[in-house]
Design a protein around this motif. Structure first.
Motif, PDB file in Angstrom:
ATOM      1  N   VAL A 133       0.849  -1.196   0.000  1.00  0.00           N
ATOM      2  CA  VAL A 133       0.000   0.000   0.000  1.00  0.00           C
ATOM      3  C   VAL A 133       0.883   1.243   0.000  1.00  0.00           C
ATOM      4  N   VAL A 134       0.629   2.140  -0.954  1.00  0.00           N
ATOM      5  CA  VAL A 134       1.443   3.350  -1.090  1.00  0.00           C
ATOM      6  C   VAL A 134       0.537   4.576  -1.154  1.00  0.00           C
ATOM      7  N   HIS A 135       1.094   5.700  -0.770  1.00  0.00           N
ATOM      8  CA  HIS A 135       0.373   6.970  -0.834  1.00  0.00           C
ATOM      9  C   HIS A 135      -0.024   7.271  -2.273  1.00  0.00           C
ATOM     10  N   LYS A 136      -1.270   7.590  -2.482  1.00  0.00           N
ATOM     11  CA  LYS A 136      -1.874   7.879  -3.782  1.00  0.00           C
ATOM     12  C   LYS A 136      -2.047   6.627  -4.645  1.00  0.00           C
ATOM     13  N   GLY A 137      -1.789   5.455  -4.075  1.00  0.00           N
ATOM     14  CA  GLY A 137      -2.026   4.218  -4.790  1.00  0.00           C
ATOM     15  C   GLY A 137      -3.470   3.768  -4.635  1.00  0.00           C
ATOM     16  N   SER A 138      -3.808   2.693  -5.316  1.00  0.00           N
ATOM     17  CA  SER A 138      -5.170   2.168  -5.276  1.00  0.00           C
ATOM     18  C   SER A 138      -5.300   1.040  -4.261  1.00  0.00           C
ATOM     19  N   ILE A 139      -6.450   0.970  -3.612  1.00  0.00           N
ATOM     20  CA  ILE A 139      -6.784  -0.128  -2.721  1.00  0.00           C
ATOM     21  C   ILE A 139      -8.290  -0.352  -2.814  1.00  0.00           C
ATOM     22  N   THR A 140      -8.699  -1.595  -2.627  1.00  0.00           N
ATOM     23  CA  THR A 140     -10.123  -1.919  -2.653  1.00  0.00           C
ATOM     24  C   THR A 140     -10.605  -2.163  -1.231  1.00  0.00           C
ATOM     25  N   VAL A 141     -11.620  -1.430  -0.822  1.00  0.00           N
ATOM     26  CA  VAL A 141     -12.209  -1.562   0.509  1.00  0.00           C
ATOM     27  C   VAL A 141     -13.660  -1.994   0.343  1.00  0.00           C
ATOM     28  N   ASP A 142     -13.976  -3.207   0.781  1.00  0.00           N
ATOM     29  CA  ASP A 142     -15.323  -3.762   0.599  1.00  0.00           C
ATOM     30  C   ASP A 142     -15.793  -3.643  -0.845  1.00  0.00           C
ATOM     31  N   GLY A 143     -14.858  -3.871  -1.772  1.00  0.00           N
ATOM     32  CA  GLY A 143     -15.199  -3.849  -3.187  1.00  0.00           C
ATOM     33  C   GLY A 143     -15.184  -2.496  -3.842  1.00  0.00           C
ATOM     34  N   ILE A 144     -14.790  -1.457  -3.110  1.00  0.00           N
ATOM     35  CA  ILE A 144     -14.782  -0.086  -3.642  1.00  0.00           C
ATOM     36  C   ILE A 144     -13.352   0.311  -3.993  1.00  0.00           C
ATOM     37  N   SER A 145     -13.125   0.696  -5.225  1.00  0.00           N
ATOM     38  CA  SER A 145     -11.822   1.190  -5.646  1.00  0.00           C
ATOM     39  C   SER A 145     -11.607   2.584  -5.075  1.00  0.00           C
ATOM     40  N   LEU A 146     -10.583   2.716  -4.220  1.00  0.00           N
ATOM     41  CA  LEU A 146     -10.313   3.988  -3.559  1.00  0.00           C
ATOM     42  C   LEU A 146      -8.839   4.341  -3.658  1.00  0.00           C
ATOM     43  N   THR A 147      -8.551   5.620  -3.488  1.00  0.00           N
ATOM     44  CA  THR A 147      -7.176   6.111  -3.506  1.00  0.00           C
ATOM     45  C   THR A 147      -6.701   6.361  -2.087  1.00  0.00           C
ATOM     46  N   VAL A 148      -5.518   5.859  -1.773  1.00  0.00           N
ATOM     47  CA  VAL A 148      -4.943   6.052  -0.440  1.00  0.00           C
ATOM     48  C   VAL A 148      -4.536   7.515  -0.300  1.00  0.00           C
TER      49      VAL A 148
END
Length: 202
Positions: A133-148
């Motif tokens: 996980v990196v700053h301004k990278g992508s992560i999925t939270v409960d199926g939602i594509s979000l930006t860190v």
């Protein structure tokens, strides 16, 4: 494959607990409209296979014990709201990022900080996936594509990250009702895992 763009906020309408699995019936009129046996639908970020379509607006899925134990699906009861997304078509736009529907771990909501036009949510990050996980990278939270939007580590050594939720996300997903302590499914960007694997073999 999914994009992390939630299509519909569905509802668990029935649960059946089996010896080493569970069967859920989930209401979601949009995602059920063209669903058939064997199709893939992401439920809170977990790729599940449609077993049956019920009454034209609901579908059933079987969830094995491994998935129940390593995702938040094991906590679901009738009435729970869940994020739903159909598998992406090859000719569709990639609105979020490449999401497999394979949960890498779970986190817990640590804090919510509202502001005038968005809300910052802080979530704990398991040790085994923190490196992806990196700053301004992508992560999925409960199926939602979000930006860190931020990440760090507290005094106890617990890694965390933050995401900033716009009104649309708060309106159309279950993160709007995720209180402090709520468990959420996390999937990191698969590209980071592939890069790590290639480096290990070089």
């Amino acid at each position: 494959m999914f994009t992390g763009i939630v299509e519909e906020l569905g509802e668990i309408v029935a649960t059946e607990r089996l010896t080493d699995a569970a069967r859920f019936t989930i209401r979601g009129k949009l995602v059920t409209s063209d669903a058939g046996h064997g199709d893939s639908i992401a439920v809170n970020g977990v790729c599940l296979t449609v077993v049956d379509v019920v009454d034209g607006d609901s579908f059933t899925v079987d969830v094995m014990g491994e998935t129940l134990a390593h995702s938040s699906l094991g906590d679901l009861e009738s009435g729970a709201r869940v994020n739903l997304e159909r598998a992406a078509a090859l000719n569709s736009r990639l609105g979020g990022h490449l999401v497999q529907g394979h949960v890498d771990g779970t986190g817990a909501v640590l804090a919510r900080t509202p502001s005038e036009n968005w809300e910052v949510v802080r979530i704990s990050l398991p040790d085994e996936i923190a490196r992806y996980v990196v700053h301004k990278g992508s992560i999925t939270v409960d199926g939602i594509s979000l930006t860190v939007s931020d990440l760090g580590r507290d005094e106890a050594g617990q890694d965390w990250f933050e995401v900033s939720l716009i009104p649309t996300t708060l309106t159309l997903t279950n993160l709007a009702s995720a209180t402090v302590g709520t468990t959420v499914n996390l999937e990191v960007d698969v590209i980071a895992k592939y890069v790590e694997r290639l480096q290990q073999r070089s």
